[in-house]
Write a protein that holds these residues in place. Structure first.
Motif, PDB file in Angstrom:
ATOM      1  N   ALA A   1      21.364  45.254 -31.295  1.00  7.22           N
ATOM      2  CA  ALA A   1      20.748  44.565 -30.968  1.00  7.22           C
ATOM      3  C   ALA A   1      20.059  44.505 -29.211  1.00  7.22           C
ATOM      4  O   ALA A   1      19.227  43.524 -28.772  1.00  7.22           O
ATOM      5  CB  ALA A   1      21.870  43.162 -31.442  1.00  7.22           C
ATOM      6  N   GLU A   2      20.996  45.206 -28.333  1.00  7.99           N
ATOM      7  CA  GLU A   2      20.481  45.010 -27.477  1.00  7.99           C
ATOM      8  C   GLU A   2      19.228  45.672 -27.065  1.00  7.99           C
ATOM      9  O   GLU A   2      18.476  45.242 -26.515  1.00  7.99           O
ATOM     10  CB  GLU A   2      21.723  45.759 -26.415  1.00  7.99           C
ATOM     11  CG  GLU A   2      22.813  45.549 -26.705  1.00  7.99           C
ATOM     12  CD  GLU A   2      24.223  46.382 -25.207  1.00  7.99           C
ATOM     13  OE1 GLU A   2      24.808  45.290 -25.397  1.00  7.99           O
ATOM     14  OE2 GLU A   2      24.055  47.140 -26.070  1.00  7.99           O
ATOM     15  N   ALA A   3      18.888  46.949 -27.990  1.00  8.35           N
ATOM     16  CA  ALA A   3      17.549  47.838 -27.768  1.00  8.35           C
ATOM     17  C   ALA A   3      16.385  46.956 -28.700  1.00  8.35           C
ATOM     18  O   ALA A   3      15.236  47.415 -27.449  1.00  8.35           O
ATOM     19  CB  ALA A   3      17.575  49.285 -28.321  1.00  8.35           C
ATOM     20  N   GLU A   4      16.818  46.071 -29.092  1.00  6.77           N
ATOM     21  CA  GLU A   4      15.711  44.881 -29.526  1.00  6.77           C
ATOM     22  C   GLU A   4      15.112  43.853 -28.837  1.00  6.77           C
ATOM     23  O   GLU A   4      14.495  43.704 -28.802  1.00  6.77           O
ATOM     24  CB  GLU A   4      16.217  44.574 -31.021  1.00  6.77           C
ATOM     25  CG  GLU A   4      15.781  45.696 -32.235  1.00  6.77           C
ATOM     26  CD  GLU A   4      16.894  44.845 -33.828  1.00  6.77           C
ATOM     27  OE1 GLU A   4      17.443  43.972 -33.139  1.00  6.77           O
ATOM     28  OE2 GLU A   4      16.589  45.426 -35.153  1.00  6.77           O
ATOM     29  N   ALA A   5      16.640  43.733 -28.394  1.00  6.21           N
ATOM     30  CA  ALA A   5      16.250  42.865 -27.061  1.00  6.21           C
ATOM     31  C   ALA A   5      14.970  43.666 -26.236  1.00  6.21           C
ATOM     32  O   ALA A   5      14.461  42.742 -25.598  1.00  6.21           O
ATOM     33  CB  ALA A   5      17.466  42.658 -26.570  1.00  6.21           C
ATOM     34  N   VAL A   6      15.536  44.611 -25.040  1.00  2.00           N
ATOM     35  CA  VAL A   6      14.514  45.428 -24.199  1.00  2.00           C
ATOM     36  C   VAL A   6      13.402  45.443 -24.923  1.00  2.00           C
ATOM     37  O   VAL A   6      12.364  45.298 -24.605  1.00  2.00           O
ATOM     38  CB  VAL A   6      15.191  46.825 -24.331  1.00  2.00           C
ATOM     39  CG1 VAL A   6      14.588  47.245 -23.291  1.00  2.00           C
ATOM     40  CG2 VAL A   6      16.887  46.278 -23.615  1.00  2.00           C
ATOM     41  N   ARG A   7      12.679  45.661 -25.630  1.00  2.00           N
ATOM     42  CA  ARG A   7      11.640  46.290 -26.842  1.00  2.00           C
ATOM     43  C   ARG A   7      10.802  44.638 -26.326  1.00  2.00           C
ATOM     44  O   ARG A   7      10.002  44.919 -26.333  1.00  2.00           O
ATOM     45  CB  ARG A   7      11.953  46.706 -27.896  1.00  2.00           C
ATOM     46  CG  ARG A   7      10.559  46.946 -28.847  1.00  2.00           C
ATOM     47  CD  ARG A   7      10.081  47.984 -30.450  1.00  2.00           C
ATOM     48  NE  ARG A   7      11.946  46.630 -31.043  1.00  2.00           N
ATOM     49  CZ  ARG A   7      11.871  47.655 -32.205  1.00  2.00           C
ATOM     50  NH1 ARG A   7      11.100  48.395 -33.254  1.00  2.00           N
ATOM     51  NH2 ARG A   7      12.034  46.047 -33.192  1.00  2.00           N
ATOM     52  N   ALA A   8      11.591  43.639 -27.692  1.00  2.00           N
ATOM     53  CA  ALA A   8      10.741  42.421 -27.597  1.00  2.00           C
ATOM     54  C   ALA A   8      10.444  42.170 -26.119  1.00  2.00           C
ATOM     55  O   ALA A   8       9.872  41.689 -25.581  1.00  2.00           O
ATOM     56  CB  ALA A   8      12.019  41.370 -28.060  1.00  2.00           C
ATOM     57  N   ASP A   9      11.442  42.270 -24.662  1.00  2.00           N
ATOM     58  CA  ASP A   9      10.723  41.738 -23.503  1.00  2.00           C
ATOM     59  C   ASP A   9       9.662  42.708 -23.120  1.00  2.00           C
ATOM     60  O   ASP A   9       9.101  41.927 -22.895  1.00  2.00           O
ATOM     61  CB  ASP A   9      11.785  42.289 -22.964  1.00  2.00           C
ATOM     62  CG  ASP A   9      11.514  41.751 -21.766  1.00  2.00           C
ATOM     63  OD1 ASP A   9      10.874  40.740 -20.911  1.00  2.00           O
ATOM     64  OD2 ASP A   9      12.455  42.292 -20.288  1.00  2.00           O
ATOM     65  N   ILE A  10       9.705  44.253 -23.362  1.00  2.00           N
ATOM     66  CA  ILE A  10       8.260  44.906 -23.220  1.00  2.00           C
ATOM     67  C   ILE A  10       6.983  44.077 -23.618  1.00  2.00           C
ATOM     68  O   ILE A  10       6.517  43.570 -23.376  1.00  2.00           O
ATOM     69  CB  ILE A  10       8.711  46.509 -23.219  1.00  2.00           C
ATOM     70  CG1 ILE A  10       9.822  46.548 -21.968  1.00  2.00           C
ATOM     71  CG2 ILE A  10       8.083  46.827 -22.924  1.00  2.00           C
ATOM     72  CD1 ILE A  10      10.569  48.339 -22.484  1.00  2.00           C
ATOM     73  N   VAL A  11       7.615  44.235 -25.120  1.00  2.82           N
ATOM     74  CA  VAL A  11       5.571  44.374 -26.457  1.00  2.82           C
ATOM     75  C   VAL A  11       5.631  42.474 -25.488  1.00  2.82           C
ATOM     76  O   VAL A  11       4.341  42.063 -26.160  1.00  2.82           O
ATOM     77  CB  VAL A  11       6.412  43.850 -27.761  1.00  2.82           C
ATOM     78  CG1 VAL A  11       5.368  43.858 -28.582  1.00  2.82           C
ATOM     79  CG2 VAL A  11       7.187  45.812 -27.603  1.00  2.82           C
ATOM     80  N   ALA A  12       6.386  41.655 -25.581  1.00  2.00           N
ATOM     81  CA  ALA A  12       5.652  40.273 -25.401  1.00  2.00           C
ATOM     82  C   ALA A  12       5.073  39.832 -23.693  1.00  2.00           C
ATOM     83  O   ALA A  12       4.610  39.309 -23.185  1.00  2.00           O
ATOM     84  CB  ALA A  12       7.497  39.499 -25.186  1.00  2.00           C
ATOM     85  N   SER A  13       5.640  41.094 -22.772  1.00  2.00           N
ATOM     86  CA  SER A  13       4.954  41.302 -22.390  1.00  2.00           C
ATOM     87  C   SER A  13       3.938  41.922 -22.120  1.00  2.00           C
ATOM     88  O   SER A  13       3.157  42.509 -21.162  1.00  2.00           O
ATOM     89  CB  SER A  13       5.548  41.748 -20.810  1.00  2.00           C
ATOM     90  OG  SER A  13       6.652  40.784 -20.103  1.00  2.00           O
ATOM     91  N   GLY A  14       3.536  42.907 -22.841  1.00  2.00           N
ATOM     92  CA  GLY A  14       1.623  43.199 -23.524  1.00  2.00           C
ATOM     93  C   GLY A  14       1.929  44.759 -23.166  1.00  2.00           C
ATOM     94  O   GLY A  14       1.597  45.546 -23.083  1.00  2.00           O
TER      95      GLY A  14
END
Length: 460
Positions: free
Chosen positions: A293-306
């Protein structure tokens, strides 16, 4: 864990430090640990089963180290001038001390001598209150107590149902109400007196606050007991900067075209490196071991910013070829932030089991992944984070420092003798992460500045 769930249900203390492996991983404990009061009740009950004629008029407790769930522990009893001393050990490491007085104190407890009268009843919440230090320092009220005495039969016969329930309630007071979520029980001094009864429960009020060490003394009274409970207000889990924060410090094309794998990139320093690289245009894959879940949150933050980011599960103790096959592709940089629990206290100058545990991750795991990279036949640059502990050697970190020193030697020799693998090692200062965040404030360098310096040097 079944015992943990039972005590939590009966007492009402559902602090995630005692129940949730992922939440506990982001505390100083690093793993799920036993409720300190539960360990005390168990030790008292064991002792009174063996010595049923003993009396208990007062108890002073000190919780020195966490009792890990699954650890084999023993309670040892010895006679003292004023009563009996109970100690909990795990191997050679002493975890807690309980001093039992058989005679009541010279000054008996009177019904009107508490010195405070908290007006409000605070029900046990479904989730622990996340009070910060200042709010916790003003805490006062009356907390209802649940019935748990039948589960500690020998103690119940000695001090009565109300007092057993009251002792268990102290765990709930600290873990759920004051300070609640960010608590670490430090100790208590309790006198038993059946005249101190309250139908509402236990009245409490903070009587002393020490912000320098984030320690509270809480006066308690009711359910056949009165005295003081001491608790630390630990720092909340460390929140790393967002991608938006990182983009303000990095050029959008600084790392464009780079393909990078960050082992241990789901939190801490690995998360910082992953976000910094992605903010600079790199394509990043981050690994996790248990914190998906922590890894997915990091990925989501990165992807959301392009940015571009993928995740994968990786165990540094297992064969890399079985975990990375088909993943590495064009990876040209690897950051090795795999770690285990760092702060492990021991009574000995050196513990070979702890040393071996560190070596498995910091030496053997690093060797395996470098050997795997070499066989690919493509050049890759690898970052190995060592620590200033190698030279500074803080107390009780001998095994950690030795393992990191061994990793440094391995890192240098891999660079000299292993084809296609170019290693870079840096001794990092103590930076603010979940593991290093203590109860007292310790000034640390900026983790962002340190890690971005590393990332920029790796890309030169």
């Amino acid at each position: 864990m079944a015992d943990q769930e039972t005590f939590a249900r009966l007492s009402g203390d559902r602090n995630p430090l005692h129940l949730d492996p992922l939440a506990a991983r982001r505390t100083q404990a690093g793993v799920v640990v036993v409720h300190g009061v539960h360990a005390m009740l168990w030790a008292l009950d064991c002792w009174l089963e063996a010595v049923p004629s003993a009396s208990v008029a007062a108890i002073g407790a000190r919780f020195d180290k966490f009792v890990e769930v699954g650890a084999r522990i023993e309670a040892r009893a010895s006679t003292t001038r004023n009563g009996t001393r109970l100690e909990i050990y795990s191997g050679r490491s002493r975890l807690a001390v309980f001093n039992v007085r058989h005679q009541a104190p010279e000054i008996s407890i009177r019904e009107d001598d508490s010195g405070f009268s908290p007006p409000n009843v605070i029900d046990i919440p479904a989730e622990p209150r996340p009070l910060d230090f200042d709010d916790a320092a003003r805490a006062a009220g009356v907390m209802p107590v649940r019935h748990i005495a039948p589960h500690f039969a020998a103690l119940r016969r000695t001090i009565g149902d109300a007092a057993v329930d009251g002792l268990a309630g102290l765990s709930t007071l600290v873990g759920m109400i004051a300070p609640g979520l960010h608590s670490i029980l430090a100790g208590l001094d309790i006198t038993f007196d059946e005249r101190v009864m309250s139908a509402a429960g236990i009245a409490f009020q903070v009587e002393r606050a020490r912000p320098d060490v984030r320690l509270l003394d809480i006066a308690v009274r009711g359910r056949g007991l009165a005295g003081t409970v001491r608790t630390f207000v630990r720092s909340p889990p460390v929140t790393q900067p967002t991608m938006r924060d990182m983009r303000a410090m990095i050029g959008a094309e600084d790392f464009a075209g780079r393909t990078v794998l960050v082992i241990g990139g789901s939190r801490g320093l690995g998360e910082l490196a992953a976000k910094g690289l992605a903010a600079g245009g790199a394509t990043v894959t981050i690994s996790y071991l248990v914190g998906r879940a922590e890894a997915e949150a990091v990925r989501a933050d990165i992807v959301a910013s392009g940015g571009r980011c993928e995740i994968l599960r990786y165990d540094a103790l297992q064969d890399p070829s079985l975990q990375l096959e088909g993943v590495m592709g064009d990876v040209e940089q690897l950051y090795y932030f795999a770690t285990t629990k760092i702060f492990v206290r021991t009574e000995d100058a050196f513990d070979p089991e702890i040393f071996q545990r560190f070596c498995q991750v910091y030496v053997e795991g690093f060797s395996r992944i470098c050997a795997y990279l070499s066989k690919r036949g493509r050049s890759v640059r690898v970052f190995y984070p060592s620590s200033v502990a190698v030279t500074d050697r803080p107390q009780a970190m001998t095994e950690y420092a030795m393992a990191k020193a061994a990793g440094e030697i391995l890192c240098a020799d891999i660079r000299r003798f292993v084809p296609q693998v170019d290693t870079m090692m840096r001794r990092l200062p103590r930076l603010l992460t979940d593991q290093t965040a203590g109860t007292a404030w310790i000034e640390t360098p900026s983790g962002v500045d340190v890690i971005l310096d590393v990332v920029r040097e790796m890309s030169r």
